[in-house]
Structure formats: C-alpha cells, structure tokens
Design a protein around this motif. Structure first.
Motif, mmCIF file in Angstrom:
data_model
loop_
_atom_site.group_PDB
_atom_site.id
_atom_site.type_symbol
_atom_site.label_atom_id
_atom_site.label_comp_id
_atom_site.label_asym_id
_atom_site.label_seq_id
_atom_site.Cartn_x
_atom_site.Cartn_y
_atom_site.Cartn_z
ATOM 1 N N THR A 262 0.868 -1.171 0.000
ATOM 2 C CA THR A 262 0.000 0.000 0.000
ATOM 3 C C THR A 262 0.906 1.223 0.000
ATOM 4 O OG1 THR A 262 -1.874 1.061 1.066
ATOM 5 C CG2 THR A 262 -0.209 0.132 2.539
ATOM 6 N N ILE A 308 -6.790 -4.561 -0.545
ATOM 7 C CA ILE A 308 -7.119 -5.203 0.740
ATOM 8 C C ILE A 308 -8.614 -5.514 0.848
ATOM 9 C CG2 ILE A 308 -7.431 -3.042 2.033
ATOM 10 C CD1 ILE A 308 -5.808 -6.203 3.465
ATOM 11 N N THR A 309 -9.475 -4.643 0.304
ATOM 12 C CA THR A 309 -10.922 -4.872 0.442
ATOM 13 C C THR A 309 -11.314 -6.224 -0.143
ATOM 14 O OG1 THR A 309 -11.152 -2.501 0.175
ATOM 15 C CG2 THR A 309 -13.170 -3.775 0.117
ATOM 16 N N GLY A 385 -13.875 3.131 1.290
ATOM 17 C CA GLY A 385 -12.825 3.705 0.453
ATOM 18 C C GLY A 385 -12.740 5.206 0.519
ATOM 19 N N ASP A 409 -21.540 2.256 6.294
ATOM 20 C CA ASP A 409 -20.422 3.030 5.752
ATOM 21 C C ASP A 409 -19.235 2.600 6.609
ATOM 22 O OD1 ASP A 409 -18.502 4.892 5.132
ATOM 23 O OD2 ASP A 409 -19.788 6.652 5.409
ATOM 24 N N THR A 410 -18.331 1.810 6.009
ATOM 25 C CA THR A 410 -17.288 1.160 6.804
ATOM 26 C C THR A 410 -15.962 1.874 6.613
ATOM 27 O OG1 THR A 410 -16.701 -0.344 5.009
ATOM 28 C CG2 THR A 410 -18.429 -1.062 6.506
ATOM 29 N N TRP A 411 -15.333 2.266 7.695
ATOM 30 C CA TRP A 411 -14.006 2.896 7.599
ATOM 31 C C TRP A 411 -12.951 1.899 8.055
ATOM 32 C CZ3 TRP A 411 -9.678 3.481 10.313
ATOM 33 C CH2 TRP A 411 -8.704 4.343 9.772
ATOM 34 N N GLN A 413 -8.602 0.404 6.740
ATOM 35 C CA GLN A 413 -7.417 0.604 5.888
ATOM 36 C C GLN A 413 -6.687 -0.711 5.695
ATOM 37 O OE1 GLN A 413 -5.162 3.024 8.789
ATOM 38 N NE2 GLN A 413 -5.441 4.705 7.339
ATOM 39 N N THR A 414 -5.750 -0.703 4.746
ATOM 40 C CA THR A 414 -4.885 -1.862 4.553
ATOM 41 C C THR A 414 -4.249 -2.256 5.890
ATOM 42 O OG1 THR A 414 -4.403 -0.991 2.364
ATOM 43 C CG2 THR A 414 -2.958 -2.737 3.162
ATOM 44 N N GLU A 415 -3.835 -1.270 6.660
ATOM 45 C CA GLU A 415 -3.148 -1.531 7.930
ATOM 46 C C GLU A 415 -4.069 -2.124 8.991
ATOM 47 O OE1 GLU A 415 -3.052 1.185 6.171
ATOM 48 O OE2 GLU A 415 -1.070 2.120 6.148
ATOM 49 N N VAL A 435 -19.575 7.679 9.452
ATOM 50 C CA VAL A 435 -19.359 6.229 9.428
ATOM 51 C C VAL A 435 -19.934 5.491 10.631
ATOM 52 C CG1 VAL A 435 -17.335 6.212 7.935
ATOM 53 C CG2 VAL A 435 -17.017 6.414 10.402
ATOM 54 N N ASP A 499 -5.647 9.875 8.549
ATOM 55 C CA ASP A 499 -6.895 10.511 8.103
ATOM 56 C C ASP A 499 -7.292 11.600 9.095
ATOM 57 O OD1 ASP A 499 -7.076 8.495 6.194
ATOM 58 O OD2 ASP A 499 -9.249 8.289 6.451
ATOM 59 N N LEU A 511 -15.454 11.537 8.362
ATOM 60 C CA LEU A 511 -14.100 11.492 7.800
ATOM 61 C C LEU A 511 -13.875 12.666 6.849
ATOM 62 C CD1 LEU A 511 -12.034 9.305 8.513
ATOM 63 C CD2 LEU A 511 -14.351 8.615 9.038
ATOM 64 N N ARG A 514 -7.431 12.343 3.705
ATOM 65 C CA ARG A 514 -6.071 12.055 4.162
ATOM 66 C C ARG A 514 -5.358 13.326 4.589
ATOM 67 N NH1 ARG A 514 -4.738 6.777 4.900
ATOM 68 N NH2 ARG A 514 -2.597 7.501 4.810
ATOM 69 N N ASN A 520 -5.933 9.315 -2.796
ATOM 70 C CA ASN A 520 -7.047 8.382 -2.841
ATOM 71 C C ASN A 520 -7.806 8.653 -4.144
ATOM 72 O OD1 ASN A 520 -9.355 6.903 -2.458
ATOM 73 N ND2 ASN A 520 -9.565 7.440 -0.298
ATOM 74 N N ARG A 525 -5.725 3.594 -3.030
ATOM 75 C CA ARG A 525 -4.602 4.345 -2.459
ATOM 76 C C ARG A 525 -3.403 4.303 -3.374
ATOM 77 N NH1 ARG A 525 -3.866 2.684 3.735
ATOM 78 N NH2 ARG A 525 -1.789 3.565 3.677
#
Ligand code: WTA
Length: 644
Positions: A262, A308-309, A385, A409-411, A413-415, A435, A499, A511, A514, A520, A525
């Motif tokens: 990422t 990741i998603t 996203g 509405d889902t927040w 990240q890859t991490e 979210v 973020d 949100l 970034r 984005n 990303r």
C-alpha cells in the motif's frame, strides 16, 4: 459536511433506522452490541477467535509485552477455516465462489470443488519447491484462480503477495523484489471492455528486470491448451495433481498469512504483513457482525482482489463464514450500464459492498438501470474507500436498496486488515455522511498534532488507541509515535491513521480525507512518491509533485506539477512524455488528469516540497500563510496559471 467543526447538537432528521425485519434477524442485535461494548478490552475479541477452528487453542487473547501478539500459542490454517471445515460440516455441495466473467460466462465452485482445486494446486506448488514462508506473488485479474491460488498458498503456509493486475511491469518488478518473492502466478491475459489485454508480456518484462530467477505459472484465459512458452501452465499443473490431498500446515496465530503493498504516510509503496490468527478472526467476525453474513447468504464485494478490500471481504471473510462470494471480472458499464443489477438479480445477492465513487457513477447514469431489475434479494448495502455524501447515500438506499436496506459506511485501511469504524446494521441508527462509532473492541479518538485529544466537533487526526486483531504486523512493535505513527502519547498507545476526522456528540465519526502524502483515487490508495519518481524519469523533467483534486465522480484525480529542465519547453510533447512515463511505471489508474508546468515547486527553507499549497491551488481553496516558503512567489504564479 462541515469542514473544520461540527455542531454539537443532534438533529433527529439526520438519522435513518434499519427496518424491523432486518433488526429481528440480525447476527448482532442492539443487546449483543451493548453486551460486547461492556466487556473488558481485549477479552471482547475472544468471540471473534471463537468463530474459527484452531488446531491448538490460544493461551490468551492478547500478549502485549513489547510486541503485540493476538491469540498467542494458538495454531490454525486459514485454508482449512475457509474450506475443509464447511465440507466436514456437510456443506460441500453449497456454492462457495460464483464467478461472473467478462464475456458473460459464469462458473460456480461448490465448497467441495474449491477444496479439490486448492488441494491440487497446493500440491503443485509444493512440487515446484514452494516451502513454508516462501512468498508467492499473484499478478492476476478477477478470475477464480486468484482466490484458489491465495488459498493454496495459505494451505502450505506460503504468504501470498497479490499485485493488482492494472499495475505495470515496473510496478510489478518493484513489488517482486520488495517482497523477496521467487514465485509468480499470472495469467496470459484478460478482457477489459471487450478488448484483450496481455498480462504475460508485462509479467515477463518484470521478471527480466528483477535480476533473480522467478518461477512463473501461467493461467490461460485468452489461449486454449497448455502453450505458455517456457513457463508452467496452471491448467496442466492442476490436472497433473488431480485428487491430491495436502494436509493444511498448522500456522502460529502470529505467522504471516499474506503481504500486501500500500502507500505509506510518506507516499512511498510500503509492504504490509497480515497474520493468520488475528487477521482471520477480525475479518470473520466483521463479516458476521457488519455484513451480517450467514452461510446461506450471497455476498458481493465489488472491489478487486488486488486491494485489501477484496482480500478481506471478497475472499477470506465470506469464505470463513461459509457464505457464497461473487467474483465479478467485468466493468459496471459493459456491455450495458445495467450489468451489475443483472448480476445481483441472477445471483439473488443478499449483501452488496462497493465504493462511493461507483455509487456516484450509478447515480449519474440514472435510476432507470437498477429499476429494470428485481433487486429485492438485497438485505444490506455497504460502502468503503472514501466518504459517501448524503445525496449519494440516499440514492443508493432508494434505488438499489428499495428504500429499506440498511447501509454500512465502513471505515478501515490496509493496515487495519478489517473494518474498525462502522455502524452495526442490526443495532445502530445510521447517520448519512458519517461512518458510525467504533466497533465493539475498538477504541478511537481525534487528536491534535501532539497526540492530545481535541474537543467533540473539532477536527483533528483520527487515531486508534488500543490494538485490534486485524492490525498489520508492522504496527505490533512499539516505536516512536512521531516517526512511525505508532507509539505512546502520555502513556497511551496510539496508531495514527493518517486521516482527518471529526467526532460528533453521538460518538459518530465524520471522515475528512487524508492528512498525509497519500492519494485516494476512486477509493484506491496511490503513492505520491511512486508517481513522482516516474515523472522525474521522463526525459526533460527536473522536478515533480503530485496532489489529489476533488472530483465529484472519481473522488480525487491525480494532478501533476512539473518543473522542466532549464532548456526544455513545457509543451504538449513533454506533457505526453510525463503521462506515458506514469502509465508504464505504475499503470493507467495513476496517470495525471492535468499536468501543470512551473519553473519551480513551492518549498520550505529546508527544501521540502509543500504539497499542501499545490493541493489548495488545484482545488481552488484558500492558501493561508505562505511566508514560511523559501519561494512564496511561485504559489502566486501557479494560481494565475491555473486561472487562465
Ligand atoms: C479511506 C481500503 C472515508 C481513508 C479499505 C483510509 C475512507 C483509506 C473510508 C484506506 C470511509 C476508507 N470513509 N474514507 N468509509 N474507508 N477510507 O488502505 O482515507 O486502500 O485511510 O483501504 O481509504 O485505503 P486502503
């Protein structure tokens, strides 16, 4: 959405509620949600681990002594959890993956069939020499062989590293070398909007440039038969290993399941590792709690598995839950703009999960397309996203969700590996544009630059203040907060997400985008540094900086500011060279929408480019004070250039 601060009072008209039919049948009810929230952290995460089958039970939920380890002592296999246990429980004839191909073809694998092919391919990988902990790179489009290859790697304990098929040969080469991977599984090619794209040529070029021997396995999509030059044919390998059974390798909870690239906070591509036990527990629990998945459900996460998603909610989460996952190879508007709705109707999809940028495109195309189809199978919708604005939210619910479906509405990240902020659809009210709160077991806060909490309604940096099971391995070791984004502030552990956000009086997060150098674009990303280094590689370019613009459909597009070498003209020819350099170094998604030439870039006195000003210029925002710049005049020049 306000930018900067938010009124503390709550307006009842801003709330939406899930229908009672959904609430009554939800996997997590309001009472369950409350009970989980009242449990002590981290004990509350035991319910996630309990959804998995462990070969050896874990000794504790968490060991946080210097290095964070989730479910220490536990041993398990991800492929066993996604396949064997469902077959064992008599569900072998139920659909696991339904693939919808570009040319209108469709293929369904039952759990038994998927397990058989995973076994054959795992045996083939072993025969080729892939051992435990060897990294296998998967450079493939959305074909069923991609999740099969992921699960085959997981079966033998070889971490996979999936590289998005839209990336160029150079981007693949960087990722092969960075992950120290000697095995590559790819495809001869695939179709996009009816046109054949050849992937193998790009894979060959990447292998040539990495300077180490790379063993290639090729899936044939365009050509028939086993003709793949010097490389192994996937079809032949699977045929030759038909009927093989490979015992799932027991992995420690903390052992790597996969690696994924990422863009890090400095804008450079960063390798992130996810663990077997913590990650799988997190995505399985959130698939049940947030996407409300049961084994009889059909789930469609439209994200490419290269990101990741797709890993978490098109492959591992739904399969661990024993549900049916839809894998769609096409684009939403080909051959017609009703394609997605046709796929939902035909497969009786229960849950549909997509990016706000797609919702905005559907809205632009018009409600007549979803209206042509029976979408009544849908129970729940989701987005991820980027922020979804209220208009798009209501359109999505009305025209896709029949005015009824809850929207999550889902927040994440890859991490984070899996969802961390969202409403629980059967328990929480929804506030379009926000979210929701932290999921049970997650602690988050909004802080200032020093890591201190800001007041409710004030904007600041979103941080997570307790570890969670899906966290990337790199976050598990204590480091200095300022430099590495994880560490301790006033005795409190914090992970800085990069973020900006506002928390309202009800605890819901809004949100704001970034705060760092990461772009984005359409919910994907991209690295500023990777794009900039491609541009600087073009003939005649001295320096470059890229920023994201605000675009109503794609969210944000790439805008490049380029300073040519002193004897080179900033003309159309150079602009073309810049664009094609980016296309060949990364891929079409990163190609700048605009290329603005400038004699120099705005810099601090220490010589660091300040992208903040370029971003403000691009988006027509107030520049604020520019006096700290070494060359403030350049900002004014650029503004007038863009006004023309
Ligand atoms: C953004 C994708 C607003 C955010 C799962 C985050 C969001 C980045 C949302 C991660 C959301 C993700 N609302 N912004 N619901 N979800 N983002 O690593 O900026 O590809 O940091 O993971 O996407 O992107 P990544």
């Amino acid at each position: 959405m306000v930018n900067g601060s938010r009124d503390e009072t709550t307006d009842e008209r801003e709330w939406e509620t899930p229908p009672i039919s959904f609430v009554n049948g939800a996997n997590v009810t309001a009472a369950d949600g409350d009970a989980l929230r009242e449990m002590d952290w981290p004990a509350c995460w035991e319910c996630a681990a309990d959804l998995l089958d462990w070969n050896r039970p874990f000794d504790a939920v968490l060991d946080d002594d210097g290095v964070t380890r989730w479910f220490p002592g536990g041993r398990l296999n991800a492929s066993y959890n996604c396949l064997d246990r469902h077959v064992r429980d008599g569900r072998g004839d139920e659909a696991a993956v339904t693939w919808e191909g570009k040319l209108g073809e469709s293929r369904t694998y039952t759990y038994r069939q998927l397990l058989d092919e995973v076994n054959s391919f795992a045996a083939a990988l072993r025969d080729l020499g892939v051992g435990e902990d060897d990294v296998v790179t998967l450079y493939m489009p959305m074909v069923p062989e991609l999740p099969i290859a992921m699960l085959a790697c997981a079966r033998i304990g070889a971490p996979h590293s999936v590289v998005f098929a839209g990336f160029s040969a150079d981007a693949l080469a960087t990722r092969l070398t960075g992950a120290d991977s000697e095995y590559l599984i790819t495809c001869d090619g695939y179709y996009r909007r009816g046109t054949a794209l050849y992937l193998k040529g790009k894979a060959d070029n990447a292998c040539l440039s990495v300077g180490q021997e790379v063993e290639q396995i090729v899936v044939n999509r365009l050509a028939d038969g086993d003709s793949v030059g010097d490389h192994h044919s996937y079809e032949k390998l699977v045929r030759d290993h038909a009927g093989a059974e490979v015992a799932p390798v027991e992995r420690g909870s903390d052992d790597l399941l996969f690696l994924i690239y990422t863009s890090g906070t400095t804008g450079k591509p960063t390798l992130v590792g996810h663990t077997t036990g913590g990650y799988l527990a997190h995505v399985t629990w959130t698939s049940r709690a947030v996407f409300d998945l049961d084994p009889e459900d059909t789930h469609w996460c439209s994200a490419d598995v290269g990101w990741i998603t797709g890993h978490s909610y098109a492959v591992y989460g739904p399969l661990a839950c024993g549900a049916t996952t839809i894998l769609y190879e096409g684009t939403p508007d080909h051959p017609e703009k009703n394609r997605l709705w046709e796929v939902i109707e035909r497969n009786e999809v229960d849950v549909f999960y997509t990016a706000p940028t797609s919702v905005r495109s559907f809205m632009k195309w018009g409600s007549k397309y979803p209206a042509q189809h029976d979408l009544s199978s849908l129970r729940l919708l989701g987005t991820v996203g980027e922020p979804i604005d209220e208009t798009a939210w209501h359109w999505y619910r009305e025209h896709v969700g029949g005015g009824e479906c809850p929207i999550v509405d889902t927040w994440w990240q890859t991490e984070t590996g899996g969802v961390v902020l969202s409403t629980l659809p059967g328990a929480d009210r929804m506030r379009p544009g926000a979210v929701g709160r932290e999921l049970p077991g997650i602690e988050a806060a909004v802080v200032d630059e020093m890591g201190k909490r800001v007041a409710i309604g004030e904007s600041g940096r979103l941080v997570l203040t307790q570890p969670w099971p899906g966290m990337a391995r790199s976050l598990c070791t204590e480091t200095d907060w300022g430099a590495r984004r994880t560490g301790t502030v006033d005795g409190e552990w914090q992970y800085d997400t990069g973020d900006n956000a506002i928390r309202d009086a009800d605890g819901y997060f809004h949100l704001l985008g970034r705060a760092d150098d990461v772009l984005n674009v359409s919910g994907r990303r991209l690295s500023t540094a990777e794009i900039e280094s491609a541009i600087v590689g073009a003939d005649g370019v001295s320096e470059a900086a890229v920023v994201g613009g605000t675009d109503t459909v794609t969210g944000s597009k790439v805008h490049a500011f380029v300073s040519p070498e002193s004897n080179v003209a900033g003309d159309e020819a150079l602009r073309k060279r810049v664009r094609s350099a980016v296309e060949s170094a990364i891929g079409p998604i990163a190609v700048p929408e605009t290329v603005t030439f400038t004699p120099s870039l705005p810099k601090t006195r220490s010589g660091k480019v300040v992208r903040r000003y370029l971003k403000a210029i691009t988006n027509g925002e107030d520049l604020g004070d520019t006096s700290a710049l070494r060359n403030p005049e350049v900002v004014g020049e650029l503004e007038s250039l863009l006004d023309e």
